[in-house]
Scaffold this active site. Structure first.
Site, mmCIF file in Angstrom:
data_model
loop_
_atom_site.group_PDB
_atom_site.id
_atom_site.type_symbol
_atom_site.label_atom_id
_atom_site.label_comp_id
_atom_site.label_asym_id
_atom_site.label_seq_id
_atom_site.Cartn_x
_atom_site.Cartn_y
_atom_site.Cartn_z
ATOM 1 N N LYS A 101 7.083 -1.134 -15.373
ATOM 2 C CA LYS A 101 6.923 -2.351 -14.577
ATOM 3 C C LYS A 101 7.533 -3.502 -15.344
ATOM 4 C CE LYS A 101 5.175 -3.524 -10.600
ATOM 5 N NZ LYS A 101 5.144 -2.648 -9.408
ATOM 6 N N THR A 185 6.746 1.690 2.578
ATOM 7 C CA THR A 185 5.372 1.661 2.056
ATOM 8 C C THR A 185 4.367 1.682 3.206
ATOM 9 O OG1 THR A 185 6.185 0.446 0.150
ATOM 10 C CG2 THR A 185 3.810 0.432 0.497
#
Ligand code: NAD
Length: 417
Positions: A101, A185
């Protein structure tokens, strides 16, 4: 401490599987943490320095993979937590990536587009030697998007001398992006819910009414997918307010209102205070807005049967036992929202092949991946008597532990002999 909470939950599942502490420790700690300082010359000539991070959590199953967010409140603990979640998510979805990340501490609302472009490029310049299609593949996240990726691809090309689209995902279609990435998503979450219903378990039987918190990219596509799949959308909320109709809302009318006025309220329908939506008596509550939307404070008031956690850590760790006690099923983030990274994987695969797939091919392969992941999570939940989050951690562990212990590599060598 978000990272500590996730690590503790993972440790708990590992204990139940009898995984040794040394292996668990190796799985939890990030392999590499890079902190960068990005110099920025503002449009008015002032000089600033911005803090940024890339946490490369692990690459045991493939290149590091994870988005880059621009946010004023982001800190290292949050980035570490999200990187760990990415390692777990990629393992649950069974795609050949590790976890990572990235973040820059910035409030993008206070910066011009040109300034944001310089920040994005500055971030890549600092990290270029560590990125690449076979090493670390960033993507958009909160407050970054397709355009950010196009700047980053260009900066990376300048740094390396090669246009390398597979080094980033979430790119615009014109720059080697994938069809189906935008709805991935939300649609992936719908596929998980349908797969759960398909198990016939009593907890998922006759799910019909749905409330959706957050009508951004994920929430809108989840609502759209659910509507198309025959669920009844009875309430939605966004940052400012909500709207409810027990007979069913028309999503396109709500979106038209949101675009015209910035609010989701539509004439003739019951207005809701934003957070009242979380307490409605619906079958499915979809969380697609912020982290910690449900906490120990409001968990006792939730009336939904199933919570679909599309936002990362949308349900806080202290809310989980309360919900469990009350018989409310939480479909955990690392399963529910994995659709985004699954289509990122498809985008990367298309880039490496130089061969591009139609949208219906992408979406069918997405459904298939999400069905497969859900089936394995349900199987382990049944076998070990745990909830879906524990089972999802177990699925991640069953795929990550052999990579730590070298078993996966040994199997490869043996089968090649
Ligand atoms: P987005 O910015 O497009 O949408 C978020 C929406 O939530 C906005 O419409 C905002 O107005 C609304 N919102 C903010 N606070 C709210 C509140 N308190 N109540 C109700 N609505 C509120 O973001 P997104 O890309 O849709 O992501 C949503 C969540 O899903 C985030 O937690 C993100 O980390 C997570 N997620 C996104 C992806 C992806 O592919 N975009 C993948 C995995 C996880």
């Amino acid at each position: 401490m978000k990272f500590a909470a996730t690590a503790q939950a993972l440790g708990h599942s590992a204990n139940r599987l009898g995984v040794g502490q040394q292996v668990v420790d190796r799985l939890i700690e990030p392999m590499r943490i890079i902190e960068v300082t990005i110099p920025l010359v503002r449009d008015d000539g002032r000089h600033e320095r911005l803090k940024g991070w890339r946490v490369q959590h692990n690459n045991l199953r493939g290149p590091f993979k994870g988005g880059i967010r621009f946010h004023p409140d982001v800190d290292l603990d949050e980035v570490k937590n999200l990187a760990l979640l990415m390692s777990l998510k990629c393992a649950v979805a069974d795609i050949p990536f590790g976890g990572a990340k990235g973040a820059v501490r910035i409030n993008p609302k206070e910066y011009s587009k040109g300034e944001l472009e310089r920040v994005a490029r500055g971030y890549v310049r600092q990290l270029a030697s560590l990125l690449g299609p076979w090493s670390d593949v960033p993507a958009p996240d909160v407050n970054t998007g397709e355009e950010t990726m196009s700047w980053m691809v260009d900066e990376y090309a300048q740094a390396t001398g090669t246009l390398s689209p597979g080094a980033f995902t979430g790119k615009p279609i014109w720059l080697h992006g994938s069809h189906g990435r935008t709805p991935a998503t939300g649609f992936g979450g719908v596929a998980v819910l349908e797969a759960l219903e398909g198990t016939g378990d009593v907890s998922y039987r006759n799910l019909r009414t749905v409330a959706v918190q957050g009508l951004g990219n994920v929430g809108y596509h989840a609502a759209l997918g659910l509507e198309r799949a025959g669920y009844q959308l009875v309430a939605v909320s966004d940052a400012l307010d909500g709207v409810r109709d027990d007979e069913g809302l028309d999503l396109e009318r709500v979106m038209a209102a949101k675009h015209a006025t910035g609010r989701v309220a539509i004439a003739g329908r019951t207005g809701l205070k934003r957070d009242e939506l979380l307490m409605l008596p619906v079958d499915v509550l979809v969380l697609a807005a912020i982290d910690h939307a449900i906490t120990a404070e409001n968990a006792p008031m939730v009336q939904a049967r199933v919570i679909l956690e599309l936002g990362n850590t949308a349900v806080s760790a202290d809310a989980l036992p309360i919900l469990r006690e009350r018989g409310i099923v939480v479909v955990p983030d690392i399963l529910a929202n994995a659709g985004g990274v699954v289509v990122s994987y498809f985008e990367w695969a298309q880039n490496l092949q130089g061969y591009y797939w139609d949208e219906d091919v992408v979406l069918e392969r997405l459904r298939s991946k999400m069905r497969g992941a859900t089936a394995r999570v349900v199987e382990l939940a049944r076998a070990h008597g745990g909830d879906l989050r524990e089972a999802a951690y177990m699925v991640a562990l069953e795929r990550l532990v052999p990579a730590v212990t070298g078993e996966a590599a040994r199997k490869l060598v043996t089968s090649a002999a």
